[in-house]
Write a protein that holds these residues in place. Structure first.
Motif, PDB file in Angstrom:
ATOM      1  N   LEU A  39       5.643   5.216  -5.379  1.00 45.52           N
ATOM      2  CA  LEU A  39       5.562   5.288  -6.840  1.00 45.52           C
ATOM      3  C   LEU A  39       4.929   6.592  -7.322  1.00 45.52           C
ATOM      4  O   LEU A  39       5.181   7.038  -8.435  1.00 45.52           O
ATOM      5  CB  LEU A  39       4.787   4.087  -7.388  1.00 45.52           C
ATOM      6  N   LYS A  40       4.140   7.219  -6.479  1.00 43.59           N
ATOM      7  CA  LYS A  40       3.495   8.475  -6.868  1.00 43.59           C
ATOM      8  C   LYS A  40       4.385   9.684  -6.614  1.00 43.59           C
ATOM      9  O   LYS A  40       4.141  10.764  -7.152  1.00 43.59           O
ATOM     10  CB  LYS A  40       2.175   8.643  -6.108  1.00 43.59           C
TER      11      LYS A  40
ATOM     12  N   HIS B 122       0.838  -1.198   0.000  1.00 40.52           N
ATOM     13  CA  HIS B 122       0.000   0.000   0.000  1.00 40.52           C
ATOM     14  C   HIS B 122       0.880   1.258   0.000  1.00 40.52           C
ATOM     15  O   HIS B 122       0.646   2.198  -0.764  1.00 40.52           O
ATOM     16  CB  HIS B 122      -0.897  -0.019   1.240  1.00 40.52           C
ATOM     17  N   PHE B 123       1.906   1.257   0.870  1.00 40.27           N
ATOM     18  CA  PHE B 123       2.839   2.389   0.931  1.00 40.27           C
ATOM     19  C   PHE B 123       3.504   2.612  -0.423  1.00 40.27           C
ATOM     20  O   PHE B 123       3.591   3.747  -0.922  1.00 40.27           O
ATOM     21  CB  PHE B 123       3.904   2.133   1.999  1.00 40.27           C
ATOM     22  N   LYS B 124       3.952   1.515  -1.027  1.00 44.97           N
ATOM     23  CA  LYS B 124       4.678   1.661  -2.291  1.00 44.97           C
ATOM     24  C   LYS B 124       3.772   2.228  -3.379  1.00 44.97           C
ATOM     25  O   LYS B 124       4.190   3.115  -4.135  1.00 44.97           O
ATOM     26  CB  LYS B 124       5.261   0.313  -2.720  1.00 44.97           C
TER      27      LYS B 124
ATOM     28  N   GLU C 283      13.457   9.859  -4.445  1.00 48.60           N
ATOM     29  CA  GLU C 283      14.814   9.857  -5.024  1.00 48.60           C
ATOM     30  C   GLU C 283      15.690  10.874  -4.308  1.00 48.60           C
ATOM     31  O   GLU C 283      16.883  10.659  -4.100  1.00 48.60           O
ATOM     32  CB  GLU C 283      14.745  10.177  -6.524  1.00 48.60           C
ATOM     33  N   SER C 284      15.099  11.985  -3.914  1.00 47.39           N
ATOM     34  CA  SER C 284      15.882  13.005  -3.200  1.00 47.39           C
ATOM     35  C   SER C 284      16.350  12.503  -1.846  1.00 47.39           C
ATOM     36  O   SER C 284      17.341  12.982  -1.293  1.00 47.39           O
ATOM     37  CB  SER C 284      15.058  14.284  -3.035  1.00 47.39           C
ATOM     38  N   LEU C 285      15.625  11.542  -1.288  1.00 50.61           N
ATOM     39  CA  LEU C 285      15.995  10.999   0.026  1.00 50.61           C
ATOM     40  C   LEU C 285      16.982   9.845  -0.079  1.00 50.61           C
ATOM     41  O   LEU C 285      17.545   9.426   0.931  1.00 50.61           O
ATOM     42  CB  LEU C 285      14.744  10.494   0.754  1.00 50.61           C
ATOM     43  N   GLU C 286      17.169   9.336  -1.294  1.00 47.46           N
ATOM     44  CA  GLU C 286      17.971   8.119  -1.430  1.00 47.46           C
ATOM     45  C   GLU C 286      19.418   8.334  -0.994  1.00 47.46           C
ATOM     46  O   GLU C 286      19.990   7.529  -0.271  1.00 47.46           O
ATOM     47  CB  GLU C 286      17.949   7.630  -2.877  1.00 47.46           C
ATOM     48  N   LYS C 287      20.001   9.455  -1.388  1.00 45.95           N
ATOM     49  CA  LYS C 287      21.430   9.673  -1.153  1.00 45.95           C
ATOM     50  C   LYS C 287      21.732  10.194   0.241  1.00 45.95           C
ATOM     51  O   LYS C 287      22.792   9.957   0.784  1.00 45.95           O
ATOM     52  CB  LYS C 287      21.982  10.661  -2.186  1.00 45.95           C
ATOM     53  N   GLN C 288      20.838  10.981   0.791  1.00 50.17           N
ATOM     54  CA  GLN C 288      21.135  11.588   2.089  1.00 50.17           C
ATOM     55  C   GLN C 288      19.870  11.970   2.832  1.00 50.17           C
ATOM     56  O   GLN C 288      18.802  12.076   2.248  1.00 50.17           O
ATOM     57  CB  GLN C 288      21.988  12.848   1.908  1.00 50.17           C
TER      58      GLN C 288
END
Ligand SMILES: [Zn+2]
Length: 218
Positions: A20-21, A13-15, A27-32
Motif C-alpha cells: 500500500l505504501k 504486514h507486507f500489504k 502496479e508496474s509489476l502487475e503486467k509483466q
C-alpha cells in the motif's frame, strides 16, 4: 514464525508496509516481470536469495531445490521443474545472468557425503547424486582432508558442477559463447555471514570485498 496464523498476519504486514505504501512500484509489476538475473538456490530456509542479495520483487527469477543443483542434459528427466524454469528464464525472459548459490551446512550435500543419513529417502538420493562428480573429484585429489574441509569443498564443488551442467544445454552454451548470458558461482557461509564468489582465474571461492560499487555482476 511459530504457526500458520503468523504467516497470514505476516501477509497483512507486507500489504500495509510495502504494497500500500509503494503502489506505483507494485502496479508496474502487475503486467509483466523483467528480471535480469536467475538465481538457483537451495531450499534451505536460511538461504533466501532475495534477502541475501537485497533484491525487490521483480528483480530475481528464483529456482530453489535441494542443494541448488542443475542436472546435466544427459541426466534430466521430463518433466523437469528445474529445466522448465531455466528455459523460461533464458528463452522467454532473456535473463542475462544465472547465479548458482550454494551454502555451508547444506543438508543435501551432507546426504551426498553421508549416504546412510538418507538411506530411506530415495528421491533425495537420486537428486543429490547430481553433485557426485564433486565428491568423486575430492576423493581422488584430497583423500586425507578433514570432514569439515571435505564438506566445504564438496558444497563449493557442487556449485561448479551445476555451472558445468548448465553449459551442457546448447541453448545456454550458445548464449554464454555469444556473451549475452553470464554464469556465476556464489557460496554463502552461514556461520560468518559472508558471501564468496568463484574466481575462474584463482580457481577458488573468494570473499566479496566491502568496497561500494565492486562485486556487482559484470
Ligand atoms: Zn542446502
Amino acid at each position: 514464525m511459530e504457526n500458520f496464523h503468523q504467516l497470514l498476519a505476516g501477509f497483512h504486514h507486507f500489504k500495509q508496509k510495502y504494497f500500500l505504501k509503494e503502489r506505483d512500484f507494485f502496479e508496474s509489476l502487475e503486467k509483466q516481470q523483467n528480471p535480469k538475473t536467475l538465481v538457483i538456490s537451495c531450499c534451505d530456509s536460511r538461504v533466501d536469495p532475495a534477502l541475501l542479495l537485497n533484491c525487490k520483487p521483480g528483480e530475481l527469477f528464483v529456482i530453489r531445490n535441494v542443494a541448488a543443483l542443475v542436472p546435466d542434459v544427459s541426466q534430466v528427466k521430463a518433466p523437469s521443474s528445474v529445466m522448465a524454469a531455466i528455459e523460461y528464464g533464458v528463452k522467454h525472459l532473456n535473463i542475462e545472468h544465472i547465479v548458482v548459490l550454494g551454502h555451508s551446512n547444506c543438508g543435501g550435500i551432507h546426504g551426498l557425503i553421508e549416504p546412510a543419513s538418507i538411506a530411506s529417502e530415495t528421491y533425495i538420493q537420486d537428486w543429490v547424486a547430481i553433485a557426485s562428480p564433486a565428491l568423486e573429484r575430492l576423493k581422488n585429489l584430497t583423500a586425507d582432508e578433514t570432514h569439515i574441509c571435505r564438506t566445504r569443498h564438496c558444497e563449493e564443488g557442487a556449485v561448479l558442477v551445476s555451472l558445468d551442467n548448465l553449459l551442457s544445454y546448447p541453448w545456454i552454451y550458445e548464449r554464454v559463447e555469444q556473451g549475452t548470458l553470464k554464469l556465476h558461482a556464489l557460496y554463502y557461509d552461514l556461520r560468518e555471514g559472508e558471501l564468496f564468489r568463484f574466481s575462474p582465474d584463482r580457481e577458488d571461492f573468494l570473499p566479496l570485498k566491502r568496497v561500494p560499487g565492486e562485486n556487482h555482476l559484470p
